[in-house]
Design a protein around this motif. Structure first.
Motif, PDB file in Angstrom:
ATOM      1  N   ALA A  56       0.695  -1.284   0.347  1.00  0.00           N
ATOM      2  CA  ALA A  56      -0.156   0.369  -0.143  1.00  0.00           C
ATOM      3  C   ALA A  56       0.808   1.609   0.354  1.00  0.00           C
ATOM      4  O   ALA A  56       0.343   2.088  -0.707  1.00  0.00           O
ATOM      5  CB  ALA A  56      -0.444   0.115   1.509  1.00  0.00           C
ATOM      6  N   GLU A  57       2.292   1.308   0.756  1.00  0.00           N
ATOM      7  CA  GLU A  57       2.718   2.083   1.229  1.00  0.00           C
ATOM      8  C   GLU A  57       3.446   3.157  -0.883  1.00  0.00           C
ATOM      9  O   GLU A  57       3.299   3.600  -2.040  1.00  0.00           O
ATOM     10  CB  GLU A  57       3.540   2.173   1.536  1.00  0.00           C
ATOM     11  CG  GLU A  57       3.358   2.327   3.115  1.00  0.00           C
ATOM     12  CD  GLU A  57       4.515   2.015   4.626  1.00  0.00           C
ATOM     13  OE1 GLU A  57       5.228   1.979   3.992  1.00  0.00           O
ATOM     14  OE2 GLU A  57       3.846   2.325   6.119  1.00  0.00           O
ATOM     15  N   SER A  97       3.885   5.330  -5.704  1.00  0.00           N
ATOM     16  CA  SER A  97       3.971   5.381  -6.877  1.00  0.00           C
ATOM     17  C   SER A  97       2.886   6.228  -7.389  1.00  0.00           C
ATOM     18  O   SER A  97       2.694   7.129  -8.929  1.00  0.00           O
ATOM     19  CB  SER A  97       3.757   4.132  -7.817  1.00  0.00           C
ATOM     20  OG  SER A  97       3.122   4.168  -8.597  1.00  0.00           O
ATOM     21  N   ALA A  98       1.856   6.427  -7.023  1.00  0.00           N
ATOM     22  CA  ALA A  98       0.917   7.678  -7.073  1.00  0.00           C
ATOM     23  C   ALA A  98       0.793   8.833  -6.749  1.00  0.00           C
ATOM     24  O   ALA A  98       1.171   9.798  -7.496  1.00  0.00           O
ATOM     25  CB  ALA A  98      -1.174   6.837  -6.219  1.00  0.00           C
ATOM     26  N   GLN A  99       1.557   8.761  -5.458  1.00  0.00           N
ATOM     27  CA  GLN A  99       2.343  10.059  -5.732  1.00  0.00           C
ATOM     28  C   GLN A  99       3.343  10.964  -6.612  1.00  0.00           C
ATOM     29  O   GLN A  99       3.245  11.482  -7.094  1.00  0.00           O
ATOM     30  CB  GLN A  99       2.824  10.680  -4.416  1.00  0.00           C
ATOM     31  CG  GLN A  99       3.489  11.600  -3.010  1.00  0.00           C
ATOM     32  CD  GLN A  99       4.190  12.021  -2.071  1.00  0.00           C
ATOM     33  OE1 GLN A  99       4.093   9.984  -2.113  1.00  0.00           O
ATOM     34  NE2 GLN A  99       4.159  12.389  -1.389  1.00  0.00           N
ATOM     35  N   VAL A 126       2.293  13.851  -9.706  1.00  0.00           N
ATOM     36  CA  VAL A 126       3.713  14.440  -9.203  1.00  0.00           C
ATOM     37  C   VAL A 126       4.536  14.965 -10.786  1.00  0.00           C
ATOM     38  O   VAL A 126       4.784  16.115 -11.532  1.00  0.00           O
ATOM     39  CB  VAL A 126       5.490  14.561  -8.294  1.00  0.00           C
ATOM     40  CG1 VAL A 126       6.690  15.268  -8.527  1.00  0.00           C
ATOM     41  CG2 VAL A 126       4.445  15.141  -7.170  1.00  0.00           C
ATOM     42  N   LYS A 127       4.708  13.988 -11.303  1.00  0.00           N
ATOM     43  CA  LYS A 127       4.776  13.767 -12.273  1.00  0.00           C
ATOM     44  C   LYS A 127       3.715  14.721 -13.966  1.00  0.00           C
ATOM     45  O   LYS A 127       3.613  14.771 -14.832  1.00  0.00           O
ATOM     46  CB  LYS A 127       5.115  12.534 -13.473  1.00  0.00           C
ATOM     47  CG  LYS A 127       5.867  12.104 -14.674  1.00  0.00           C
ATOM     48  CD  LYS A 127       6.246  11.024 -15.079  1.00  0.00           C
ATOM     49  CE  LYS A 127       6.669  10.761 -16.221  1.00  0.00           C
ATOM     50  NZ  LYS A 127       5.834  10.618 -17.903  1.00  0.00           N
ATOM     51  N   GLU A 128       2.125  14.187 -13.653  1.00  0.00           N
ATOM     52  CA  GLU A 128       1.745  15.232 -14.485  1.00  0.00           C
ATOM     53  C   GLU A 128       1.311  16.056 -14.221  1.00  0.00           C
ATOM     54  O   GLU A 128       1.079  17.370 -15.140  1.00  0.00           O
ATOM     55  CB  GLU A 128       0.220  14.107 -13.654  1.00  0.00           C
ATOM     56  CG  GLU A 128      -0.781  15.184 -15.086  1.00  0.00           C
ATOM     57  CD  GLU A 128      -2.319  13.672 -13.938  1.00  0.00           C
ATOM     58  OE1 GLU A 128      -3.525  14.712 -14.251  1.00  0.00           O
ATOM     59  OE2 GLU A 128      -1.967  12.714 -14.025  1.00  0.00           O
ATOM     60  N   VAL A 129       1.373  16.601 -13.006  1.00  0.00           N
ATOM     61  CA  VAL A 129       1.833  18.044 -12.495  1.00  0.00           C
ATOM     62  C   VAL A 129       2.841  18.219 -13.409  1.00  0.00           C
ATOM     63  O   VAL A 129       2.393  19.795 -14.055  1.00  0.00           O
ATOM     64  CB  VAL A 129       1.750  18.192 -11.617  1.00  0.00           C
ATOM     65  CG1 VAL A 129       1.834  19.958 -10.986  1.00  0.00           C
ATOM     66  CG2 VAL A 129       0.399  17.465 -10.272  1.00  0.00           C
ATOM     67  N   ARG A 130       4.095  17.951 -13.134  1.00  0.00           N
ATOM     68  CA  ARG A 130       5.021  18.383 -13.987  1.00  0.00           C
ATOM     69  C   ARG A 130       4.657  18.836 -15.440  1.00  0.00           C
ATOM     70  O   ARG A 130       5.368  20.056 -16.008  1.00  0.00           O
ATOM     71  CB  ARG A 130       6.186  17.975 -13.225  1.00  0.00           C
ATOM     72  CG  ARG A 130       7.223  18.395 -14.113  1.00  0.00           C
ATOM     73  CD  ARG A 130       8.748  17.549 -13.596  1.00  0.00           C
ATOM     74  NE  ARG A 130       9.188  17.131 -12.506  1.00  0.00           N
ATOM     75  CZ  ARG A 130       9.354  16.227 -12.018  1.00  0.00           C
ATOM     76  NH1 ARG A 130      10.013  14.653 -12.565  1.00  0.00           N
ATOM     77  NH2 ARG A 130       9.221  15.469 -10.787  1.00  0.00           N
TER      78      ARG A 130
END
Length: 187
Positions: free
Chosen positions: A131-132, A137-139, A143-147
């Motif tokens: 889960a972590e 990975s989701a985080q 971050v990549k999507e925002v970048r």
């Protein structure tokens, strides 16, 4: 034998014929005398054919048979008691073995419970780690999507700024420079 003669004499003396005084006792017309003689003849026949020893022999054989049966019954009783003791001992041994099996099963159940608990804790730890990892990975994806979005927005904004500030001659010169640079990198 003397005992039988004694009994016969006593029966003869105590007969009712001696009490009755009207008929002579030693006459065949006296029924008591005839019965007494018949009785004495009967006793004599029994003695002649040795019936009392036969009867005592038969009684002795019967007594021996009864004694043999009693002895056999006694030995059977002793065997039954020994067999009962053997079965009771075996029953105690089986009970002790059953108790040992139950104790062993309890120990194994406790060990299995502890093992299951440890396996559950490991499974929970693995799921927590997974889960972590998924969260990380989701985080990272976020971050990549925002970048990427920020880069796309910056490129669009730069294009709009460059398009407003660049003239047609500057655009042609930039394209020619880019083509020349690509040609150098390919060769």
């Amino acid at each position: 034998m003397t005992r039988i003669l004694t009994i016969a004499a006593t029966a003869l003396i105590a007969s009712p014929a001696f009490a009755a005084g009207d008929k002579p006792f030693f006459s065949l017309s006296n029924t008591d005398f005839v019965v007494t003689i018949g009785f004495l003849v009967f006793i004599g026949v029994l003695l002649y054919y040795k019936v009392p020893p036969l009867l005592t022999g038969m009684l002795d054989k019967r007594a021996e048979g009864i004694q043999a049966e009693l002895d056999e019954a006694k030995s059977l009783r002793e065997e039954a008691q020994a067999l009962l003791a053997s079965y009771e001992r075996k029953q105690r041994e089986v009970q002790e073995q059953a108790d040992r099996i139950i104790a062993h099963a309890k120990e194994e159940a406790e060990l299995a419970g502890e093992q299951a608990k440890a396996d559950l804790e490991k499974s929970i730890a693995r799921r927590m780690a997974a889960a972590e990892d998924q969260i990380a990975s989701a985080q990272a994806g976020a971050v990549k999507e925002v970048r990427d979005r920020a880069i796309a927005v910056a490129i669009k904004a730069a294009r709009d700024v460059v398009a407003k500030q660049m003239s047609a001659a500057d655009a042609a010169k930039t394209i020619d420079d880019a083509i020349a640079e690509v040609g150098q990198k390919l060769h």
